[in-house]
Design an enzyme around this catalytic site. Structure first.
Site, short mmCIF file in Angstrom:
data_model
loop_
_atom_site.label_atom_id
_atom_site.label_comp_id
_atom_site.label_asym_id
_atom_site.label_seq_id
_atom_site.Cartn_x
_atom_site.Cartn_y
_atom_site.Cartn_z
N LYS B 79 0.86 -1.19 0.00
CA LYS B 79 0.00 0.00 0.00
C LYS B 79 0.89 1.24 0.00
CE LYS B 79 -4.00 1.77 2.66
NZ LYS B 79 -4.83 1.52 3.87
N SER B 154 -9.59 1.49 2.87
CA SER B 154 -8.72 2.24 2.00
C SER B 154 -7.65 1.42 1.31
CB SER B 154 -8.06 3.35 2.82
OG SER B 154 -7.24 2.78 3.83
N SER B 178 -9.73 -0.94 7.18
CA SER B 178 -9.18 -0.73 5.83
C SER B 178 -8.45 -1.90 5.23
CB SER B 178 -8.26 0.49 5.82
OG SER B 178 -9.04 1.67 5.82
#
Lengths: 495, 485
Positions: B79, B154, B178
């Site tokens: 990420k 996310s 997330s």
């Protein structure tokens, strides 16, 4: 209306830990090439996390203990949020409601010499310590432009070497009543911290700095008046001058029926005045909240006990010891313990078997005078305890006169040569050989027959002149007692 | 079976037996990315050059039989809020445009040391704020099961990449769900470990007291293997727990016979989509069939979790994001500025997206003088109550299960105009972040062709139990559908 001054101080002390507060970078930044002592943590780079320096926490507790504070069993860090370019994270890791230490005091003895007003009697002022907490220092902005201030700068440079250096803040209660007391308090506090060995307390380098909150109120009133905060005072004298100026300024406003505005003021050391920096209307809301990247620190009872046990001798105790161990007067002892370096100097002299009273006299007299004139600190003096003792030994042995001693002292101070070396080089040993002195006396008498005549006519003061002449002929080296004795003897023979 | 469809553990066998090389595996994954990412947009940037080097090095290690470990030579995505030295890291925000970290996050460094092969930085909601990956300043990631739908957020880029075979595994970060929510919406396994089990050093903070890095993988075993690699004390993170490393694959097969499973009624009630509820109920039956005892549980304060979360997380974020000020790195306004404050204002106005600004304002307000006690202080009290709820629940149950998300993947744009409805996507996951406990999401079927996630929560540091339960379910349920891309 009679007004009373109320002063509270905030003193910032940079700790001399080897690494910074929240990372492993060296905290010894003074004089280092800009931005060479930095890492992701102290630069506040995205993702970097702080790890608290345990040594700094201990040092802070030590300072608190020396000031009679209690150490919090649990202490935590908080974030103080505000934007400024010298702050890498745009928040400072500080402490808000759970400082390392709380509730202490420092007794400040106000001696006659510390009081600029002659009329006051010596007294002791107890100044409460509200809190002692730990935070990180900021970076440094250097404004490029004529004024050196941010407003007119063409551009500004940033040096983050100082960012993250552990900084202790000591906050007093508003217990100080005059500029003299403020100055004496700061001197005393600095002395205490120097004794602890946790900071170099160098005001010129900014490792010991002071802000003052000052307000006036009618005598008898309990309520605090509107205060101003004075910043940028980097010497004891500056603290005193700034506060004298503020007392006068606020007195005038209040006596004229005006109102003091709450604001931050900047001290101008050249003009000895203060000027407005920013008013409280623009005051920050720091939005303190617990620093989530750090876990609270627990001080166990054992830890606190150990820190207490490790406290070195503090100035007050040292003063008592000097009085009892060396039979010194309280004022001599006060002088000798007025800074750690002065006490160390004296004790080194004692270790070298000096006479306490004589050493004290020379330190307070010649040494102080020369240090002041040269603008040096005692620890920077080329004339070390060994040098002083070398000089005192020659005086005690009668090898040099008191007058010569002062000249030799000056040279030793200047050159760092030992007294015996100077005496040797310049052939300055005292003349104690009777036959040599006799020859000189005879010469003086024959050259000054008029004075001899006057002496015999009963004019006693002629003898002083003859002693002076003989001394001149000996180039000041003659043992004065011996010279006097021989002169009188010769004069009586001639009678 | 195509290489990119295989699990990490299967690929490890292939690599160590010499049937394939790390270079071949990387090549397979890169080709898959090339053929799918124009539709999916899971990656913000690929790191092919570094990946080729890493794969070559992995092959050398495999050949020499040195430093062999389950992650050696395995392609992964990370990420974009985890720092990678020398490789642009932006948190999908314009404010970090062009920012190249000078150091790597501890998790990234550990994976590099194990010889895993990073193929790229995955897309995300800007600064990890969002539940749909529509808040990225650069691109919108699609759900591989239905390109018109969101992959969740996310960590949507990470989850979509794993689901689509664009990476064998990925790292995500989980502040309020997330990792688990996008894993659920993309039909993969996602795990949020106990707070402090995995170092946060180098994770660009959203909300420090809630953030936790974890694996997104194709199987429970894979998740355990990745957790093995990234967990453990890190002296650079003082919230990192000082617990010894353990092998989380140990005991996976011990089964759930006699395991006390609680189902918090508050997470199965109103707001949970019928299709999702039906799948979770089927899962409950499977647990019972495997010999677990399932009972209703209660987390009475969970109705306040969302409110507490939306005070605490923005409060911390408002402070964490202050450093993006245009002074030293990233974006700085090119407009004329009057003074310093003007420079800060313009820079931040240009650099941050709407959701980030919304949360900065929320957080600034919640912490401001006079409101602290009413908002932030109150939220912290709720947090304590929620922790106590869990403590009580875990005194009666070994694990708690619930849906991971109230609905399956929703349509792109569906909730972007209504922040509150978007915030509701995380109602089942947020309580565990507030309590700091571990939770895993495993696929438990499809509802109208879209994956549904089952969440299994455990007490702090009881990862072995939730992994064991997840593994038993995974084996029995055997979810074998794959997105058709």
């Amino acid at each position: 209306m009679e007004l009373e001054t109320v002063i509270g101080l905030e003193i910032h002390v940079e700790l001399n830990t080897s690494s910074k507060m929240f990372c492993g970078c060296s905290a010894d930044f003074f004089g280092a090439e800009p931005n060479t002592l930095t890492c992701p943590v102290c630069l506040g780079l995205p993702g970097a996390l702080p790890v608290a320096n345990e040594k700094a926490l201990e040092h802070t507790a030590t300072i608190g203990l020396a000031l009679g504070c209690s150490v919090s069993p649990i202490t935590k860090f908080d974030r103080k949020n505000y934007f400024y370019p010298d702050m890498p994270k745009d928040y400072q890791i500080s402490q808000y409601d759970m400082p390392v230490c709380k509730n202490g005091y420092l007794d400040v003895e106000m001696t006659a010499q510390e009081l600029s007003s002659q009329s006051q009697e010596p007294y002791v002022r107890r100044v409460g310590i509200n809190r002692v907490h730990l935070e990180e220092d900021t970076g440094k902005l250097i404004h490029i432009g004529q004024s050196g201030r941010i407003a007119a700068a063409e551009y500004s440079l940033l040096d983050f070497n100082r960012a993250g250096v552990p900084l202790v803040e000591i906050v007093t209660e508003p217990d100080i009543r005059s500029a003299d007391e403020a100055k004496a308090f700061v001197q005393n506090l600095k002395n205490v911290i120097e004794h602890l060995g946790v900071s170099d307390c160098d005001m010129e380098k900014g490792s010991f700095r002071c802000d003052a909150n000052i307000s006036l109120r009618p005598v008898g009133s309990e309520e605090l008046g509107t205060k101003s905060e004075v910043k940028n005072m980097n010497s004891f004298r500056a603290i005193q001058r700034a506060l004298i100026y503020e007392i006068e300024r606020q007195t005038k406003i209040l006596l004229d029926g005006g109102r003091v505005i709450q604001e931050t003021r900047h001290f101008d050391a050249v003009g000895n005045t203060t000027s407005s920096l920013r008013s409280k209307e623009e005051a920050h809301d720091y939005r303190y909240f617990p620093e989530p990247d750090l876990v609270p620190k627990v001080f166990t009872e054992e830890e606190v006990r150990a820190l207490k046990a490790a406290l070195p001798e503090l100035p007050t105790d040292k003063k008592k010891r000097f009085i009892s161990d060396y039979s010194l007067s309280p004022s001599d002892a006060a002088f000798l313990t007025s800074s750690k370096a002065t006490g160390d100097y004296f004790e080194e002299c004692m270790r070298l078997k000096g006479d306490a009273k004589k050493v004290a006299n020379w330190m307070m007299g010649e040494l102080s005078m020369h240090l002041n004139a040269a603008g040096l600190k005692i620890e920077e003096s080329a004339l070390t305890p060994r040098h002083l003792l070398s000089l005192l030994k020659l005086i005690d042995a009668g090898s040099i006169s008191g007058k010569m001693a002062k000249e030799i002292f000056a040279e030793s101070f200047e050159t760092g040569k030992l007294a015996e070396v100077i005496v040797e080089e310049k052939n300055l040993t005292q003349l104690s050989d009777s036959s040599e002195i006799e020859k000189i006396v005879m010469m003086a008498l024959s050259e000054n027959s008029k004075a001899v005549e006057e002496y015999h006519q009963g004019k006693d003061r002629a003898i002083g002149f003859l002693v002076g002449q003989a001394m001149r002929l000996s180039q000041g080296r003659a043992n004065p007692a011996l010279l006097n004795e021989i002169l009188k003897e010769k004069l009586s023979e001639k009678a | 079976m195509l290489l990119y469809e295989m699990t990490l553990s299967k690929l490890h066998d292939e690599l160590t037996s010499g049937r394939i090389s790390a270079m071949e595996l990387l090549d397979g994954v890169l080709k898959r990315i090339a053929s799918t990412d124009s539709k999916l947009k899971a990656y913000l940037r690929l790191t092919e050059e570094e990946a080729l080097k890493a794969a070559k090095a992995a092959d050398a290690r495999l050949l020499a039989k040195e430093g062999i470990n389950p992650l050696l030579g395995i392609p992964f995505a990370i990420k974009d809020n985890m720092c990678t030295e020398g490789i642009s890291t932006t948190c999908a925000s314009k404010i970090l445009d062009g920012y190249v970290p000078a150091y790597s996050a501890s998790v990234a460094q550990r994976l590099f040391n194990f010889g895993a092969v990073m193929v790229g930085k995955a897309n995300m909601d800007e600064f990890a704020m969002g539940s749909s990956t529509e808040n990225s300043a650069y691109q919108i990631t699609a759900n591989p099961w239905d390109l018109s739908r969101v992959p969740g957020g996310s960590s949507g880029g990470s989850a979509a990449a794993v689901a689509a075979g664009q990476a064998i595994f990925a790292l995500g970060s989980d502040t309020g769900g997330s990792i688990r929510q996008p894993a659920a919406l993309c039909g993969v396994v996602g795990m949020k470990p106990t707070y402090g089990l995995v170092s946060r050093y180098g994770l660009i903070a959203f909300a420090s007291s809630l953030d936790q890095i974890g694996p997104i993988a194709k199987s429970v075993t894979d998740a355990a293997l990745i957790l093995n690699a990234i967990c453990g004390h890190d002296p650079m993170d003082s919230t990192s727990l000082k617990v010894g490393t353990s092998d989380f694959t140990q005991g996976l097969e011990a089964g759930v016979k006699g395991l006390k499973v609680g189902v918090p009624k508050e997470l199965m009630g109103e707001g949970i989509d019928d299709g999702v509820k039906a799948k979770v109920e089927e899962a409950i039956k499977i647990f019972e069939g495997l010999g677990a005892s399932v009972k209703e549980a209660s987390l009475p304060h969970s109705e306040y979790a969302l409110s507490a979360y939306y005070l605490i997380a923005p409060a911390e974020a408002s402070s964490n994001l202050a450093r993006f000020d245009g002074v030293r790195y990233g974006h700085r306004t090119k407009e004329d500025v009057e003074d310093m404050v003007d420079m800060y204002s313009k820079t931040r106005a240009e650099g941050f997206g709407a959701e980030v600004k919304r949360r900065i304002m929320l957080g600034t307000y919640a912490l401001s003088a006079g409101y602290y006690d009413a908002y932030y202080g109150q939220a912290q009290k709720v947090r304590t109550l929620i922790m106590d709820d869990f403590k009580k629940a875990f005194s009666e149950h070994d694990v708690l299960i619930s849906p991971t998300t109230p609905t399956s993947a929703f349509k792109g744009g569906e909730k972007t105009k209504d922040p509150l409805s978007m915030y509701m996507s995380d109602i089942c996951t947020i309580p565990t972040n507030l309590a700091g406990i571990p939770a895993i999401s495993v696929p438990c079927g499809l509802s109208e062709g879209l994956p549904v996630g089952l969440q299994i929560m455990g007490k702090a540091l009881d990862e072995p139990t939730i992994l064991r339960a997840a593994y038993a379910f995974e084996k029995e349920f055997n979810f074998s559908e794959r997105p058709k891309l």
